[in-house]
Design a protein around this motif. Sequence first.
Motif, PDB file in Angstrom:
ATOM      1  N   ARG A 166       0.830  -1.204   0.000  1.00 59.50           N
ATOM      2  CA  ARG A 166       0.000   0.000   0.000  1.00 59.50           C
ATOM      3  C   ARG A 166       0.864   1.254   0.000  1.00 59.50           C
ATOM      4  N   GLU A 167       1.963   1.233   0.749  1.00 55.65           N
ATOM      5  CA  GLU A 167       2.861   2.385   0.766  1.00 55.65           C
ATOM      6  C   GLU A 167       3.512   2.590  -0.591  1.00 55.65           C
ATOM      7  N   ARG A 168       3.790   1.498  -1.297  1.00 52.36           N
ATOM      8  CA  ARG A 168       4.333   1.607  -2.655  1.00 52.36           C
ATOM      9  C   ARG A 168       3.340   2.310  -3.572  1.00 52.36           C
ATOM     10  N   GLN A 169       2.064   1.909  -3.478  1.00 44.26           N
ATOM     11  CA  GLN A 169       1.031   2.539  -4.291  1.00 44.26           C
ATOM     12  C   GLN A 169       0.999   4.040  -4.044  1.00 44.26           C
ATOM     13  N   ILE A 170       1.034   4.414  -2.776  1.00 40.67           N
ATOM     14  CA  ILE A 170       0.967   5.826  -2.417  1.00 40.67           C
ATOM     15  C   ILE A 170       2.199   6.563  -2.918  1.00 40.67           C
ATOM     16  N   ALA A 171       3.376   5.963  -2.766  1.00 43.50           N
ATOM     17  CA  ALA A 171       4.610   6.610  -3.214  1.00 43.50           C
ATOM     18  C   ALA A 171       4.579   6.863  -4.720  1.00 43.50           C
ATOM     19  N   GLN A 185      -9.295   8.816  -2.992  1.00 47.95           N
ATOM     20  CA  GLN A 185     -10.216   8.373  -4.036  1.00 47.95           C
ATOM     21  C   GLN A 185      -9.635   7.193  -4.809  1.00 47.95           C
ATOM     22  N   GLU A 186      -8.366   7.265  -5.134  1.00 47.30           N
ATOM     23  CA  GLU A 186      -7.721   6.203  -5.918  1.00 47.30           C
ATOM     24  C   GLU A 186      -7.667   4.895  -5.141  1.00 47.30           C
ATOM     25  N   LEU A 187      -7.414   4.962  -3.847  1.00 41.76           N
ATOM     26  CA  LEU A 187      -7.253   3.757  -3.026  1.00 41.76           C
ATOM     27  C   LEU A 187      -8.532   3.370  -2.298  1.00 41.76           C
ATOM     28  N   ASN A 188      -9.559   4.200  -2.463  1.00 43.78           N
ATOM     29  CA  ASN A 188     -10.867   3.927  -1.859  1.00 43.78           C
ATOM     30  C   ASN A 188     -10.768   3.785  -0.338  1.00 43.78           C
ATOM     31  N   VAL A 189     -10.069   4.732   0.277  1.00 43.75           N
ATOM     32  CA  VAL A 189      -9.950   4.764   1.737  1.00 43.75           C
ATOM     33  C   VAL A 189     -10.198   6.195   2.201  1.00 43.75           C
ATOM     34  N   GLY A 190     -10.334   6.388   3.505  1.00 49.61           N
ATOM     35  CA  GLY A 190     -10.577   7.713   4.055  1.00 49.61           C
ATOM     36  C   GLY A 190      -9.302   8.528   4.183  1.00 49.61           C
ATOM     37  N   LEU A 191      -9.487   9.840   4.317  1.00 48.38           N
ATOM     38  CA  LEU A 191      -8.330  10.731   4.474  1.00 48.38           C
ATOM     39  C   LEU A 191      -7.492  10.407   5.711  1.00 48.38           C
ATOM     40  N   PRO A 192      -8.109  10.036   6.855  1.00 48.12           N
ATOM     41  CA  PRO A 192      -7.279   9.668   8.018  1.00 48.12           C
ATOM     42  C   PRO A 192      -6.339   8.494   7.719  1.00 48.12           C
ATOM     43  N   THR A 193      -6.810   7.535   6.917  1.00 52.77           N
ATOM     44  CA  THR A 193      -5.957   6.393   6.554  1.00 52.77           C
ATOM     45  C   THR A 193      -4.785   6.852   5.706  1.00 52.77           C
ATOM     46  N   LEU A 198       1.054   8.260   5.160  1.00 53.43           N
ATOM     47  CA  LEU A 198       2.071   9.279   4.901  1.00 53.43           C
ATOM     48  C   LEU A 198       3.011   9.430   6.095  1.00 53.43           C
ATOM     49  N   ILE A 199       2.451   9.398   7.295  1.00 52.31           N
ATOM     50  CA  ILE A 199       3.289   9.478   8.500  1.00 52.31           C
ATOM     51  C   ILE A 199       4.292   8.323   8.514  1.00 52.31           C
ATOM     52  N   ASN A 200       3.806   7.126   8.171  1.00 52.40           N
ATOM     53  CA  ASN A 200       4.700   5.958   8.147  1.00 52.40           C
ATOM     54  C   ASN A 200       5.773   6.104   7.073  1.00 52.40           C
ATOM     55  N   LEU A 201       5.397   6.656   5.921  1.00 49.70           N
ATOM     56  CA  LEU A 201       6.368   6.869   4.844  1.00 49.70           C
ATOM     57  C   LEU A 201       7.430   7.879   5.260  1.00 49.70           C
ATOM     58  N   PHE A 202       7.005   8.965   5.894  1.00 49.74           N
ATOM     59  CA  PHE A 202       7.970   9.964   6.360  1.00 49.74           C
ATOM     60  C   PHE A 202       8.919   9.361   7.396  1.00 49.74           C
ATOM     61  N   ARG A 203       8.368   8.512   8.268  1.00 46.26           N
ATOM     62  CA  ARG A 203       9.190   7.893   9.299  1.00 46.26           C
ATOM     63  C   ARG A 203      10.216   6.948   8.683  1.00 46.26           C
ATOM     64  N   LYS A 204       9.804   6.149   7.711  1.00 43.90           N
ATOM     65  CA  LYS A 204      10.710   5.159   7.108  1.00 43.90           C
ATOM     66  C   LYS A 204      11.817   5.830   6.293  1.00 43.90           C
ATOM     67  N   THR A 205      11.486   6.926   5.627  1.00 36.92           N
ATOM     68  CA  THR A 205      12.463   7.573   4.747  1.00 36.92           C
ATOM     69  C   THR A 205      13.177   8.752   5.404  1.00 36.92           C
ATOM     70  N   HIS A 206      12.726   9.145   6.597  1.00 39.33           N
ATOM     71  CA  HIS A 206      13.265  10.301   7.313  1.00 39.33           C
ATOM     72  C   HIS A 206      13.049  11.591   6.516  1.00 39.33           C
ATOM     73  N   ALA A 207      12.013  11.610   5.693  1.00 35.82           N
ATOM     74  CA  ALA A 207      11.673  12.808   4.929  1.00 35.82           C
ATOM     75  C   ALA A 207      10.806  13.732   5.773  1.00 35.82           C
ATOM     76  N   SER A 208      10.883  15.019   5.483  1.00 32.35           N
ATOM     77  CA  SER A 208      10.086  15.993   6.230  1.00 32.35           C
ATOM     78  C   SER A 208       9.005  16.634   5.369  1.00 32.35           C
ATOM     79  N   SER A 209       8.958  16.303   4.093  1.00 34.89           N
ATOM     80  CA  SER A 209       7.943  16.851   3.200  1.00 34.89           C
ATOM     81  C   SER A 209       7.672  15.871   2.075  1.00 34.89           C
ATOM     82  N   ARG A 210       6.565  16.083   1.349  1.00 35.25           N
ATOM     83  CA  ARG A 210       6.236  15.212   0.225  1.00 35.25           C
ATOM     84  C   ARG A 210       7.295  15.310  -0.867  1.00 35.25           C
TER      85      ARG A 210
END
Length: 219
Positions: A166-171, A185-193, A198-210
Motif C-alpha cells: 500500500r505504501e508503494r502505491q501511495i509513493a 479516491q484512488e485507493l478507496n480509503v478515508g483521508l485519516p488512513t 504518509l506518516i509511516n512513509l515519512f518515518r521510514k524515509t526520514h523525509a520531512s515533506s512530500r
Amino acid sequence: MNAIPAQEVAGHCLQAFTQLVHVSQAAFYCVDRQLQARDFRLHGMSGEMHRDYLDNYRQFDPLQPSNCASSGLNVVPLSFAMARQPQRDNHRYQDFLLRYGVVDVVEILAHRAGQPQAAISLLRTAEQGAFTLDQLSQLNALQSLLQLAVANIQPNEDPLIDLTPRERQIALLLRQGASNKQLAQELNVGLPTIKTHLINLFRKTHASSRTELVGILFL
C-alpha cells in the motif's frame, strides 16, 4: 557463486516443492527488513485470489513473516501458527481460506542473518487433505535447498524495497503529484488512513515533506 535474479530462483523453487508435495496453490516471496512479504511469484493461484488476500486478509494471516520469524521453525504449519494468535484473527483468515476452498497451509522459510529472507507458501484443498507428518518432514528436508537457493538471490535495488504494498502505491501516486484527496479516491480509503500511511512513509524515509519523500525514493 554468481547472484541469480529472484524470479528465476522463485520459479525453480516452486517447481521443486510442488513436485514433491501435491498442492492446489503456492507462492514464493521475498521478505523485506520490516518483515513484509513482497515480490510474489504465484503458482496455480489466481490474481483475484491474491489481490483479495493482500487487500483484505493479509493482516489476519497467522503465517505472515513476522509471525513465522518468532516461531523458531523453518517449516511452519497453519495449526501451529493459529495457536499463537487471537481467535478473532484466525476466524477472519479462515473466512479467506473457506472462500477459496483451502483447508491447510504451510510456510517454508529461508533465513539470512537470523531474519527471514524469502519463503514459500503451500496451500491444499479438501480434496488433497491436510499436510501429513511425513510431508512436513519432507518439506523440512527440502528447506536446506531453499536456504541455499535464496542465499544466491541477486540483490534488489528497488528503492521501494522497504515499503508495504500500500505504501508503494501511495509513493508512486505521490510521484505523479496526487493530493491527499486524490490518494483517498484512488485507493478507496478515508483521508485519516492516507494521513497514517504518509506518516509511516515519512518515518521510514526520514523525509520531512512530500517533495523530499519523492526525491529520496525516486531521484
